[in-house]
Write an enzyme that holds these catalytic residues in place. Structure first.
Site, PDB file in Angstrom:
ATOM      1  N   HIS A 190     -12.400  22.398 -12.497  1.00  0.00           N
ATOM      2  CA  HIS A 190     -12.648  23.452 -11.198  1.00  0.00           C
ATOM      3  C   HIS A 190     -11.607  23.458 -10.411  1.00  0.00           C
ATOM      4  CE1 HIS A 190     -14.782  25.503  -8.187  1.00  0.00           C
ATOM      5  NE2 HIS A 190     -14.905  24.236  -7.613  1.00  0.00           N
ATOM      6  N   ASN A 240     -10.611  28.918  -4.654  1.00  0.00           N
ATOM      7  CA  ASN A 240     -11.749  28.591  -5.225  1.00  0.00           C
ATOM      8  C   ASN A 240     -12.679  29.865  -5.411  1.00  0.00           C
ATOM      9  OD1 ASN A 240     -14.193  27.559  -6.055  1.00  0.00           O
ATOM     10  ND2 ASN A 240     -14.311  25.948  -4.438  1.00  0.00           N
ATOM     11  N   CYS A 289     -20.349  26.023  -8.444  1.00  0.00           N
ATOM     12  CA  CYS A 289     -18.986  25.919  -9.188  1.00  0.00           C
ATOM     13  C   CYS A 289     -19.089  25.320 -10.437  1.00  0.00           C
ATOM     14  CB  CYS A 289     -17.939  25.083  -8.362  1.00  0.00           C
ATOM     15  SG  CYS A 289     -17.685  25.511  -6.650  1.00  0.00           S
TER      16      CYS A 289
END
EC number: 2.3.1.180
Length: 350
Positions: free
Chosen positions: A256, A286, A120
């Site tokens: 993020h 996500n 990520c």
């Protein structure tokens, strides 16, 4: 790649595109196959739905569509691009690189191309690496793609991971911007001691302690949460200090998109209200390396991100890794204009 020395250039994002697949998977869709319910998922994560790639749609396909979205906005966006970085943990294959496959399909054959694997954290890592290539005189402009098909590497019967992840892609070109704009500083780091908290077993068997072989992503959610809250605050503060800035200078924190509780904790650490951040994980979940460019694109399209604003980018990921970057947003390029009718929210079609 060859390019003139560029050590004093101001560098930033000069083009931006995004893509999300058409298929919407809502929280309710998980209720039939696991012990959960839609309200519980949203209360724990902030996620209501996410996008899943089609059966034969892979990371390079989505990366290409994000680049095509960029070119739709600015047909000259790839001019002088001579390097490609693809940030992904769900590559089409271990080799060839997904970056090379994307380059082949968007007319950048001959450009240097490699994949970057920090999960990520990957897209913001990629921005920093791209800047380094240009400052070193190795490249003129660099295409940075963050793309993931996490739905294909997550066990869809595992409540701990299936509910969290979605698929998507973002693409940015890093290049020279007017003086006073662009990237200011980056802070990057990793700690392999936390590697067992977030991993892909099939490629993690050699890590200390070892893992059983398997096909899916594994995560210790409690440990990752504690890590994320700490490093987002620490790295963001360090990046601001390196840039000679304080949180009072920040117009937008671009985090993020992992969990709304993590974002809330980070904003509290900075002493900033939630109105100073942009969240879209409620609709996309996500998407790992794609979250930051998807948020940037959305903020541009709805007019929240504007020329001259101060941004703080923060992310964490597998490794365990972390990254933060400060930048003065330059909005002078064609693809960086608001586009309220943008198609990417419904899936840009290549």
């Amino acid at each position: 790649m060859t390019a003139p020395s560029a050590s004093r250039l101001s560098l930033g994002i000069v083009a931006l595109g995004a893509y999300t697949p058409e298929r919407i998977v809502r929280n309710e869709d998980f209720e039939a196959r696991m012990d959960t319910n839609a309200a519980w998922i949203e209360s724990r994560t902030g996620i209501r739905e996410r996008r899943f790639a089609a059966e034969h749609e892979y990371t390079s396909d989505m990366g290409v569509r994000a680049v095509q979205d960029m070119l739709r906005r600015d047909p000259q966006a790839l001019t002088d691009v001579d390097a490609i970085i693809c940030a992904t943990v769900s590559p089409d294959a271990l080799m060839p690189s997904t970056a090379a496959l994307i380059g082949m399909q968007v007319g950048l054959v001959g450009a240097a191309a490699f994949d970057l694997s920090t999960a990520c954290s990957g897209f913001v890592y990629g921005l920093s690496v791209a800047s380094g290539l240009i400052h070193a005189g190795t490249a003129r402009r660099v295409l940075v793609v963050g793309a993931e098909v996490l739905s294909k590497i997550v066990d869809q019967d595992d409540r701990g991971t299936a509910i969290l992840f979605g698929d998507g892609a973002g693409a940015a070109v890093v290049g020279p911007v007017p003086e006073g704009y662009g990237f200011q500083d980056f802070v990057l780091g990793a700690d392999g001691n936390g590697g067992s908290s977030l991993y892909m077993r099939s490629v993690a068997k050699q890590l200390p302690g070892g893992f059983a072989m398997g096909d899916f992503t594994g995560m210790n959610g409690r440990e990752v949460f504690k890590f994320a809250v700490r490093v987002l605050g620490d790295s963001g503060t360090q990046a601001l200090e390196k840039s000679g800035l304080t949180t009072a200078d920040v117009d937008w924190v671009i985090p993020h998109q992992a969990n709304v509780r993590i974002i809330e904790a980070a904003m509290e650490r900075f002493g900033l209200p939630m109105s100073k951040t942009i969240i879209n994980l409620d609709r996309y979940g996500n998407t790992s390396s794609a979250t930051v460019p998807l948020v940037l694109r959305e903020g541009l399209d709805d007019g929240r991100i504007r020329d001259g604003q101060q941004l703080l980018l923060i992310a964490f990921g597998g490794g365990l890794s972390w990254v933060a970057g400060t930048m003065k947003w330059w909005g002078g390029a064609p693809s960086l204009q608001p586009d309220r009718a943008a198609e990417h929210s419904a899936g840009v079609q290549g």
